[in-house]
Design a protein around this motif. Structure first.
Motif, mmCIF file in Angstrom:
data_model
loop_
_atom_site.group_PDB
_atom_site.id
_atom_site.type_symbol
_atom_site.label_atom_id
_atom_site.label_comp_id
_atom_site.label_asym_id
_atom_site.label_seq_id
_atom_site.Cartn_x
_atom_site.Cartn_y
_atom_site.Cartn_z
ATOM 1 N N GLY A 42 -0.046 -8.340 6.824
ATOM 2 C CA GLY A 42 -1.280 -7.821 6.230
ATOM 3 C C GLY A 42 -1.192 -7.722 4.727
ATOM 4 O O GLY A 42 -2.116 -8.113 4.010
ATOM 5 N N GLN A 43 -0.079 -7.214 4.228
ATOM 6 C CA GLN A 43 0.095 -7.077 2.784
ATOM 7 C C GLN A 43 0.169 -8.444 2.113
ATOM 8 O O GLN A 43 -0.418 -8.651 1.038
ATOM 9 C CB GLN A 43 1.367 -6.278 2.498
ATOM 10 C CG GLN A 43 1.550 -5.920 1.029
ATOM 11 C CD GLN A 43 2.655 -4.901 0.819
ATOM 12 O OE1 GLN A 43 3.001 -4.162 1.742
ATOM 13 N NE2 GLN A 43 3.196 -4.849 -0.373
ATOM 14 N N ALA A 46 -3.397 -9.878 2.065
ATOM 15 C CA ALA A 46 -4.246 -9.194 1.087
ATOM 16 C C ALA A 46 -3.834 -9.555 -0.339
ATOM 17 O O ALA A 46 -4.681 -9.752 -1.212
ATOM 18 C CB ALA A 46 -4.180 -7.680 1.301
ATOM 19 N N PHE A 129 -1.085 -0.635 -2.392
ATOM 20 C CA PHE A 129 -0.678 -0.849 -1.006
ATOM 21 C C PHE A 129 0.188 0.328 -0.546
ATOM 22 O O PHE A 129 1.334 0.474 -0.961
ATOM 23 C CB PHE A 129 0.089 -2.157 -0.867
ATOM 24 C CG PHE A 129 -0.783 -3.386 -0.997
ATOM 25 C CD1 PHE A 129 -2.107 -3.360 -0.604
ATOM 26 C CD2 PHE A 129 -0.274 -4.564 -1.503
ATOM 27 C CE1 PHE A 129 -2.920 -4.482 -0.704
ATOM 28 C CE2 PHE A 129 -1.060 -5.701 -1.602
ATOM 29 C CZ PHE A 129 -2.390 -5.660 -1.199
ATOM 30 N N SER A 160 -4.682 -0.511 0.644
ATOM 31 C CA SER A 160 -4.286 -0.368 2.039
ATOM 32 C C SER A 160 -3.893 1.072 2.308
ATOM 33 O O SER A 160 -3.327 1.757 1.456
ATOM 34 C CB SER A 160 -3.123 -1.302 2.394
ATOM 35 O OG SER A 160 -1.953 -0.945 1.700
ATOM 36 N N ARG A 185 -11.238 5.097 9.569
ATOM 37 C CA ARG A 185 -11.765 3.988 8.749
ATOM 38 C C ARG A 185 -13.156 4.247 8.187
ATOM 39 O O ARG A 185 -13.426 3.889 7.026
ATOM 40 C CB ARG A 185 -11.721 2.667 9.515
ATOM 41 C CG ARG A 185 -12.607 2.556 10.733
ATOM 42 C CD ARG A 185 -12.335 1.239 11.444
ATOM 43 N NE ARG A 185 -10.935 1.169 11.864
ATOM 44 C CZ ARG A 185 -10.303 0.019 12.125
ATOM 45 N NH1 ARG A 185 -10.928 -1.133 12.002
ATOM 46 N NH2 ARG A 185 -9.052 0.036 12.533
ATOM 47 N N GLU A 202 -12.561 -6.513 4.859
ATOM 48 C CA GLU A 202 -11.721 -5.516 5.527
ATOM 49 C C GLU A 202 -10.897 -6.194 6.609
ATOM 50 O O GLU A 202 -11.400 -7.049 7.340
ATOM 51 C CB GLU A 202 -12.599 -4.424 6.131
ATOM 52 C CG GLU A 202 -11.840 -3.339 6.865
ATOM 53 C CD GLU A 202 -12.772 -2.297 7.479
ATOM 54 O OE1 GLU A 202 -12.460 -1.809 8.575
ATOM 55 O OE2 GLU A 202 -13.802 -1.986 6.850
ATOM 56 N N SER A 204 -7.500 -5.285 9.513
ATOM 57 C CA SER A 204 -6.679 -4.245 10.121
ATOM 58 C C SER A 204 -5.576 -4.898 10.942
ATOM 59 O O SER A 204 -5.744 -5.989 11.498
ATOM 60 C CB SER A 204 -7.534 -3.320 10.990
ATOM 61 O OG SER A 204 -8.172 -4.048 12.019
ATOM 62 N N GLN A 219 -2.736 -0.271 10.245
ATOM 63 C CA GLN A 219 -2.914 -0.454 8.818
ATOM 64 C C GLN A 219 -4.301 -1.008 8.506
ATOM 65 O O GLN A 219 -4.751 -1.965 9.145
ATOM 66 C CB GLN A 219 -1.850 -1.407 8.274
ATOM 67 C CG GLN A 219 -0.433 -0.905 8.463
ATOM 68 C CD GLN A 219 0.619 -1.870 7.955
ATOM 69 O OE1 GLN A 219 0.343 -3.051 7.744
ATOM 70 N NE2 GLN A 219 1.828 -1.381 7.760
ATOM 71 N N PHE A 221 -6.699 -2.640 5.453
ATOM 72 C CA PHE A 221 -6.730 -3.294 4.152
ATOM 73 C C PHE A 221 -8.182 -3.486 3.731
ATOM 74 O O PHE A 221 -8.942 -4.157 4.433
ATOM 75 C CB PHE A 221 -6.017 -4.655 4.209
ATOM 76 C CG PHE A 221 -4.532 -4.564 4.366
ATOM 77 C CD1 PHE A 221 -3.676 -4.609 3.271
ATOM 78 C CD2 PHE A 221 -3.973 -4.423 5.641
ATOM 79 C CE1 PHE A 221 -2.301 -4.517 3.426
ATOM 80 C CE2 PHE A 221 -2.599 -4.328 5.802
ATOM 81 C CZ PHE A 221 -1.769 -4.375 4.692
ATOM 82 N N HIS A 223 -10.780 -4.791 0.732
ATOM 83 C CA HIS A 223 -10.935 -5.627 -0.466
ATOM 84 C C HIS A 223 -12.161 -5.113 -1.209
ATOM 85 O O HIS A 223 -13.280 -5.123 -0.662
ATOM 86 C CB HIS A 223 -11.110 -7.099 -0.063
ATOM 87 C CG HIS A 223 -10.038 -7.559 0.904
ATOM 88 N ND1 HIS A 223 -8.763 -7.838 0.512
ATOM 89 C CD2 HIS A 223 -10.074 -7.730 2.254
ATOM 90 C CE1 HIS A 223 -8.037 -8.192 1.567
ATOM 91 N NE2 HIS A 223 -8.822 -8.141 2.638
#
Length: 227
Positions: A42-43, A46, A129, A160, A185, A202, A204, A219, A221, A223
């Motif tokens: 995910g990181q 992103a 993050f 995040s 969320r 977005e 997850s 998690q 994320f 944007h």
């Protein structure tokens, strides 16, 4: 409260708690952090999205840069000018070794309000993050408004958080104890909207750290674009 300038941010003087324990925990963890969190799909996704969306050679702030991996290196390799900050001196030292092309500073997030790394509109983009979750909830809106101010109009923020209904809750983490906060969320979307950001995307991810004392997490994320 206005999202322009630092309106109301002086209130953080009353809200900032002693985060020495947080820094000490991450000093003790050191490079074991990357071993405990080896899979960062995910990181990485992103970070790649932000790197591609920014104009070439953008100045990007990495808030809570940790070891510099993977995000600061990812952004620097894409040709951006990366400025990273972290409260932990051990993390800053590791980041400097891992990403020599970037610049790193040992600073509390709250220290960014004094303009020492640049005043309003001095960054094209920013990443945060899993760094804002280290703050009590009372501080997070102020910090998001500060990041809004540091970004140029239309600037991008990749954010995040772990989805959880928590406020400054102590948890065991790699042999230490840290305090974390989180949002569900819909609540997180509202917080970033109130800080002056537009959600442009977005993602997850379900995530299970490679650690026996750290529970699985979900998690989020986001944007974001400075509106």
């Amino acid at each position: 409260m206005s999202a322009e300038g630092y309106d109301g941010y002086e209130g953080l003087n009353r809200l900032v708690l002693d985060r020495a324990g947080q820094a000490e925990a991450f000093d003790a963890i050191g490079d074991r952090y990357d071993d405990a969190f080896p899979h960062k799909e995910g990181q990485l996704a992103a970070g790649a999205r932000l790197a591609a969306a920014l104009p070439p050679g953008s100045r990007v702030l990495d808030v809570g840069c940790g070891t510099g991996l993977p995000t600061a290196r990812q952004l620097a390799d894409a040709g951006h000018t990366v400025v990273g900050v972290d409260l932990s001196p051990s993390m800053v030292a590791l980041a400097r070794d891992n990403v020599p092309a970037a610049r790193f500073h040992q600073l509390d997030i709250a220290d960014l309000r004094d303009g020492r790394l640049g005043g309003p509109g001095s960054f094209d983009g920013a990443v945060a993050f899993f760094s804002l979750l280290m703050l009590p909830r009372a501080e997070i809106p102020y910090t998001l408004r500060m990041l809004h101010t540091l970004l140029k109009p239309g600037g991008l923020l990749a954010l995040s958080m772990v989805e959880a209904d928590l406020d400054d809750c102590p948890i065991p983490f790699l042999g230490s104890t840290i305090r974390v906060s989180g949002y569900l969320r819909d609540d997180l979307r509202q917080v970033v909207h109130d800080a002056g950001f537009e959600v442009t995307g977005e993602d997850s991810y379900a995530y299970a750290p490679a650690s026996t004392d750290t529970p699985p997490e979900f998690q989020l994320f986001l944007h974001l674009r400075r509106a």
